[in-house]
Write an enzyme that holds these catalytic residues in place. Structure first.
Site, PDB file in Angstrom:
ATOM      1  CG  PHE A   6      -1.916   1.062   1.251  1.00 33.87           C
ATOM      2  CD1 PHE A   6      -3.073   0.934   0.501  1.00 33.87           C
ATOM      3  CD2 PHE A   6      -1.717   2.212   1.987  1.00 33.87           C
ATOM      4  CE1 PHE A   6      -4.025   1.945   0.495  1.00 33.87           C
ATOM      5  CE2 PHE A   6      -2.661   3.232   1.982  1.00 33.87           C
ATOM      6  CZ  PHE A   6      -3.818   3.093   1.238  1.00 33.87           C
ATOM      7  CG  ASP A  55       1.333  -0.853   7.970  1.00 31.81           C
ATOM      8  OD1 ASP A  55       0.303  -1.283   8.522  1.00 31.81           O
ATOM      9  OD2 ASP A  55       1.342   0.119   7.204  1.00 31.81           O
ATOM     10  CE1 TYR A  66      -8.479   2.701   7.449  1.00 30.89           C
ATOM     11  CE2 TYR A  66      -7.809   4.394   9.015  1.00 30.89           C
ATOM     12  CZ  TYR A  66      -7.608   3.722   7.832  1.00 30.89           C
ATOM     13  OH  TYR A  66      -6.559   4.067   7.011  1.00 30.89           O
ATOM     14  CE  LYS A  67      -6.882  -0.392   6.082  1.00 34.40           C
ATOM     15  NZ  LYS A  67      -5.459  -0.280   5.718  1.00 34.40           N
ATOM     16  NE  ARG A  73      -9.013  -4.708  -0.869  1.00 39.01           N
ATOM     17  CZ  ARG A  73      -8.566  -3.860   0.046  1.00 39.01           C
ATOM     18  NH1 ARG A  73      -7.366  -4.004   0.579  1.00 39.01           N
ATOM     19  NH2 ARG A  73      -9.323  -2.855   0.459  1.00 39.01           N
TER      20      ARG A  73
END
Ligand SMILES: *Cc1c(COP(=O)(O)O)cnc(C)c1O
Length: 410
Positions: free
Chosen positions: A124, A195, A220-221, A369
């Site tokens: 990412f 990460d 937030y995931k 995804r």
């Protein structure tokens, strides 16, 4: 594989009661908890309490009486339990990108004679963008060595200052070997930052068992903290107080309320704070994390992999003629908590799926995804999603013009 077999797995699922703690709209099958986790039912009341009671009635006194001032540490200590860290090693603060900036700065200062930062090129991109910005601030003396997963171990040589990797790949879903990579880095004298954006809350993470130096992640995931909720950072106790981070604001001063003229950093994890934190955004993080603290992470991992295996089997059984290929490792142990399918028509197919209530997402150039969130994804959801995808493919629905227009957020 039949729907009845999947119903049986749902009946026997030891995590099945967690689903009722989330507010999931009727008729929606949600496969994007790896991008934005679902809303815990307890969150609206907690936010309302923070706003109406703590802010509305208690006003400024809530910094003390409601624990606002120490909320980054309070929530940090709870996140620590989910990622294998100890009390006093994690704070919930700022965003992932800003936290990377702080920790990369510190790590590079701790290895002044080395100029290489090793990263995965397909990761990412914000992790690399932030690092490129930092390198510019530091006078362009450093460089990023970009490698892909199979070449990571060999690329960790004794000129590397910092190995900075994401444990689970956002797009392909592969899981890197945290223990072996950290070990190799330490063998050559490098530091490591992990990460955890796609791993915390999705699988057991063992930072201290793996002897990790630094880590960051977002909430937030898989932690269900809400859109744009603050991230967190981890600094191993042995590295605290060793180097100052660059954003030396008053919240990291030894005595913030002495209002002294000159900066003196704290020597504990509080050193990594900068300024006043968004309390109304932090509060829901605690609600999401509290749910995960009650879940057995080994069960979460078992279910996540079983969901992935079942989904891959269903795709094999139903889509052979449509040219989907698996981008995620087929070996469960090498996966995070998502299944990615590759198709040259991935974008319009995903838009057509979303239109019929199956929410996943698309990552350029060709990846569909499907995030698997063991606390609320059911085995039968996989069947129902696959059947909807099958009718979209059979009827060529995805070819409609409306699904081929690209939105800003994919
Ligand atoms: C989600 C994610 C981010 C998010 O960064 P923000 O600063 O919160 O926008 C960063 N890195 C990785 C690997 C991610 O998966």
């Amino acid at each position: 594989m039949t729907r009845e077999e999947l119903e049986e797995l749902d009946r026997k699922d030891p995590l099945k009661l967690f689903r009722d703690e989330f507010s999931l709209p009727e008729g929606i099958l949600y496969f994007d908890g790896n991008s934005l986790g679902a809303l815990p039912k307890a969150t609206p009341d907690r936010v309302n309490e923070v706003v109406a009671e703590e802010w509305g009635n208690k006003l400024v006194t809530s910094w003390n009486s409601a624990g606002w001032f120490s909320l980054p540490e309070t929530i940090g200590n709870k996140i620590a339990q989910i990622i294998g860290a100890d009390d006093g090693e994690v704070v919930c603060v700022d965003g992932t990108g800003l936290n990377i900036y702080k920790l990369h700065s510190v790590a590079l200062k701790m290895r002044p004679d080395r100029k290489v930062i090793l990263m995965e090129g397909s990761n990412f991109p914000t992790d690399a963008y932030i690092t490129q910005g930092l390198i510019e601030q530091l006078g362009q003396h450093h460089q990023i060595r970009f490698v892909e997963k199979d070449d990571i171990l060999d690329a960790i040589t004794d000129d590397v200052a910092l190995v900075s990797l994401t444990q689970v790949h956002y797009k392909m879903g592969h899981l890197l070997d945290m223990k072996a990579i950290t070990q190799k880095a330490h063998d050559v004298g490098a530091l490591v930052m992990w990460d955890l954006c796609h791993s915390a809350g999705a699988l057991p993470v063992a930072l201290n068992q793996c002897d990790v130096d630094f880590a960051v992640g977002c909430t937030y995931k898989f932690l269900n903290g809400g859109p744009g909720a603050p991230g967190y950072l981890f600094v191993a106790k042995r590295h605290q107080g060793k180097a100052t981070q660059p954003l030396t604001g008053w919240w990291s001063h030894q005595k913030p309320f002495a209002f002294e003229r000159d900066y003196q950093p704290k020597s504990d994890i509080g050193q990594f704070l900068s300024g006043t934190q968004p309390i109304i955004s932090l509060a829901p993080v605690e609600v999401g994390v509290n749910i995960l603290l009650r879940a057995d992470m080994d069960e979460v991992r078992r279910k996540s992999l079983a969901l992935g295996d079942a989904f891959i089997r269903l795709v094999d059984e139903h889509f052979s003629e449509y040219g989907f290929t698996l981008a995620t490792p087929s070996d469960a142990e090498e996966r995070g908590s998502q299944v990615s399918l590759r198709s040259e028509h991935g974008y319009p197919i995903m838009q057509a799926l979303i239109e019929v209530g199956v929410i996943g997402d698309f990552r350029a150039p060709d990846i569909m995804r499907f995030g698997l969130t063991p606390l609320y994804t059911r085995y039968t959801d996989l069947w129902d999603a696959v059947m909807k995808l099958k009718s979209i493919m059979a009827a060529d629905t995805w070819k409609a013009e409306q699904f081929n227009r690209v939105s800003e957020v994919t």
